[in-house]
Motif scaffolding. Structure first.
Motif, PDB file in Angstrom:
ATOM      1  N   SER A 128     -32.317  35.788 -41.426  1.00 32.71           N
ATOM      2  CA  SER A 128     -32.046  33.933 -42.707  1.00 32.71           C
ATOM      3  C   SER A 128     -31.316  34.576 -43.424  1.00 32.71           C
ATOM      4  O   SER A 128     -31.125  33.678 -44.466  1.00 32.71           O
ATOM      5  CB  SER A 128     -32.513  33.563 -41.980  1.00 32.71           C
TER       6      SER A 128
ATOM      7  N   ASP B 222     -26.368  30.702 -38.548  1.00 37.12           N
ATOM      8  CA  ASP B 222     -27.523  31.461 -37.874  1.00 37.12           C
ATOM      9  C   ASP B 222     -28.039  30.436 -36.689  1.00 37.12           C
ATOM     10  O   ASP B 222     -27.943  29.986 -36.642  1.00 37.12           O
ATOM     11  CB  ASP B 222     -29.217  31.265 -38.935  1.00 37.12           C
TER      12      ASP B 222
ATOM     13  N   ASP C 194     -30.263  30.675 -35.437  1.00 39.60           N
ATOM     14  CA  ASP C 194     -31.384  29.180 -35.319  1.00 39.60           C
ATOM     15  C   ASP C 194     -31.485  28.189 -35.799  1.00 39.60           C
ATOM     16  O   ASP C 194     -32.720  27.153 -35.407  1.00 39.60           O
ATOM     17  CB  ASP C 194     -32.564  30.070 -36.850  1.00 39.60           C
TER      18      ASP C 194
HETATM   19 MG    MG Z   1     -33.626  34.058 -38.845  1.00 35.38          MG
END
Ligand code: MG
Ligand code: ADP
Length: 580
Positions: free
Chosen positions: A265, A354, A356
């Motif tokens: 990330s 991402d 996430d």
């Molecule tokens: Mg990450």
């Protein structure tokens, strides 16, 4: 123009009188500082001590401030010097504040810059002059004028700011040159991306991690410097640092994989922010991306107005239209589908995602799920089945962090594995694994990505102010309020300064006033607004909104059409018509 001894006198005479008498000092003064003559413009005087502060401008001659004409001849230099000076003024203002005590009364401020070197209205420098815009809290005792303090503030502190932060002799010439060169190198690197078929470049030695989620300065302890693996390394030219080696993120579909906490990330975030050039010492001075790279994330709860999300989502329950999709409360997947289409609609050329912050069902649908839930009962075509078509049909690249699923191996052009914060190129291994996969999934995306439809923005989409006045703009890093309407900007991750948010607020009102005719597409409208800003500067917005009495201010910063579009698209009053 009034001699400023008159200003000094006026202020002293106002000592103890009613606060609104400060209004008398609005005007244009000719001043004498330590060494330089300058002009002071008092543009706006606050009505009471607790209201938003008064706005002043200082103008001085560039050459008498010591800036050589060659130094400021080029636009790029002007941006870098103005940015540098803004930071100097911010420092001097801070030290003055310590001297004068706290509180709003007597407080001098300049728009605080982020780590990005940006065009702002706080300071402008050209061959003729330097113009600095400050806010001041005019001093008070209770609701009475503290005139002697005000005279000190305007007639002593201001000259001191000029002397200590705006004259060439007061500056560290080396630091200023480094600021300019760092900016020029980054701009040069960014210009080389497209000709080299790259969407981003991360130089060797870069420091990508930040101190914290709210402190964007570089992490200083235990940092593993970025080093490109031989297989992914490219060399680009810079005017001041010669050849620079680094990782070239190529156009196409790039996957960033790796174990949890190994820096995936962080790399993507650096690429996201590579649309900006950063100050010396930031760590990302030579991390650059194409200016049309757009971060995309899921944002359940947002509103969506008339977006054709059919490339990603079809046959919704209850016969809801997906080719003209509106909702006040999007789901994770529909918000991400809308965000994708909206970005493409206004010209994104790279999409950054991402895991996430993505909706899993927007991203993947594995073979077991395909076996259990038939295609007919799944409105979503996962992005894994559209990402290639997006590149093949529209030339739009994707950079994707995906540590939790190998489904993208088959469609990626390039796989980067982060291991202990070090990138490796593992494309070949990933391809071998994908081909040997016994759990082959069916591609569900069809041959083509699908058409991207333009939308006309209808007038009346933007809230009006009370009694036909311009709606009040309130800006925060994560929200923009226009009159009664608040736009949630938490998911618009490539904004870096609240000054951009304020400028976007003005740009929305300006777009509404001049260009929303019900026929022009959102994209055309944005292009017209951005052209006006490019040609006439950010002040053109305030001047356009109120030609009689424009709110000339130092709190605007340059933004992209993507963030402007993102704000408009999140406006809950937005009304559109599809353009067929
Ligand atoms: Mg990450
Ligand atoms: P991932 O997305 O792979 O799970 P992150 O990018 O969130 O990992 O990074 C995990 C942590 O490691 C973060 O706290 C980040 O600041 C830190 N970090 C990232 N890159 C580096 C680096 N090059 N050196 C030191 N720490 C780093």
């Amino acid at each position: 123009m009034v001699d400023w001894r008159t200003l000094q006198q006026t202020l002293q005479n106002l000592e103890g009188s009613s606060y609104r008498n400060y209004k008398r000092i609005k005007g244009h003064y000719e001043c004498f500082g330590f060494n330089d003559e300058f002009e002071l413009l008092v543009d706006y005087v606050q009505g009471d001590p607790f209201a938003s502060p008064s706005r002043i401008r200082i103008r001085l001659n560039s050459e008498s401030a010591g800036f050589s004409p060659q130094l400021i001849a080029h636009y790029e230099n002007q941006v870098a010097i103005a940015d540098y000076l803004t930071r100097q003024v911010a420092n001097v203002v801070l030290s003055l504040r310590k001297k004068r005590g706290s509180g709003n009364s007597g407080k001098i401020e300049i728009a605080t810059p982020s780590q990005a070197i940006l065009r702002r209205t706080a300071i402008r420098i050209d061959k003729r002059e330097i113009e600095v815009r400050l806010t001041v809290g005019l001093p008070a005792f209770g609701r009475r004028i503290a005139g002697i303090a005000a005279a000190e503030l305007l007639c002593e502190d201001i000259p001191q700011i000029i002397e200590n932060s705006l004259t060439y002799r007061a500056l560290e010439a080396d630091a200023l040159m480094q600021h300019i060169h760092t900016f020029q190198d980054a701009e040069a690197l960014r210009r080389q991306l497209k000709p080299n078929r790259l969407v981003a470049f991360v130089a060797d030695g870069a420091c990508l991690p930040r101190r914290s989620g709210i402190d964007k300065r570089p992490l200083t302890e235990g940092v593993e410097p970025f080093i490109a693996p031989a297989a992914g390394a490219v060399e680009l030219e810079t005017p001041h640092s010669g050849k620079v080696r680094g990782l070239g993120v190529q156009a196409g579909v790039t996957l960033i994989v790796g174990g949890g906490y190994h820096g995936k990330s962080t790399l993507l975030r650096a690429i996201e922010q590579g649309i900006y050039s950063h100050v010396p010492g930031d760590g990302r001075e030579q991390v650059v991306s194409i200016p049309s790279a757009v971060k995309l994330r899921a944002e359940d709860g947002r509103s969506v107005a008339g977006v054709d999300i059919s490339p990603a989502i079809n046959h919704l329950p209850q016969g809801r239209a997906s080719d003209n999709f509106s909702t006040a409360n999007a789901s994770g997947s529909t918000s991400q589908a809308a965000g994708l289409v909206e970005a493409v609609e206004v010209g994104a050329e790279a999409i950054l995602i991402d895991e996430d912050t993505a909706a899993t069902n927007f991203m993947i649908r594995d073979c077991n799920m395909q076996a259990l839930i038939s295609k007919e009962n799944e409105p979503i075509t996962p992005f894994v089945d559209k990402v290639r078509q997006l590149y093949d049909d529209y030339g739009i690249s994707t950079v994707l962090v995906m540590g939790g699923s190998g489904d993208y191996f088959a469609v990626a052009d390039r796989v980067i594995a982060m291991e202990n914060y070090r990138p490796q190129i593992v494309t070949q291994q990933a391809k071998v694994i994908a081909r040997a996969d016994p759990n082959q999934r069916n591609a569900e995306g069809g041959e083509r990505f699908g058409s991207i439809r333009q939308r006309a923005m209808l007038s009346g989409s933007v809230p009006a102010g009370k009694r036909d006045r311009i709606p009040k703009i309130k800006s925060r890093m994560d929200a923009l309020t226009l009159g009664q309407e608040t736009i949630d900007l938490q998911a618009v991750e490539q904004l870096v300064e609240v000054h951009q948010v304020r400028a976007i607020g003005q740009a929305i009102l300006y777009a509404q006033q001049y260009y929303c005719d019900g026929r022009r597409s959102l994209r055309q409208i944005l292009e017209l607004v951005m052209e006006d800003i490019e040609r006439n500067g950010l002040d053109t917005l305030a001047i356009g909104l109120d030609t009689e009495n424009p709110r000339i201010s130092g709190d605007l910063a340059k933004f992209r059409q993507f963030e402007l579009a993102a704000a408009i698209n999140r406006l809950r009053t937005l009304r559109v018509n599809p353009i067929y």
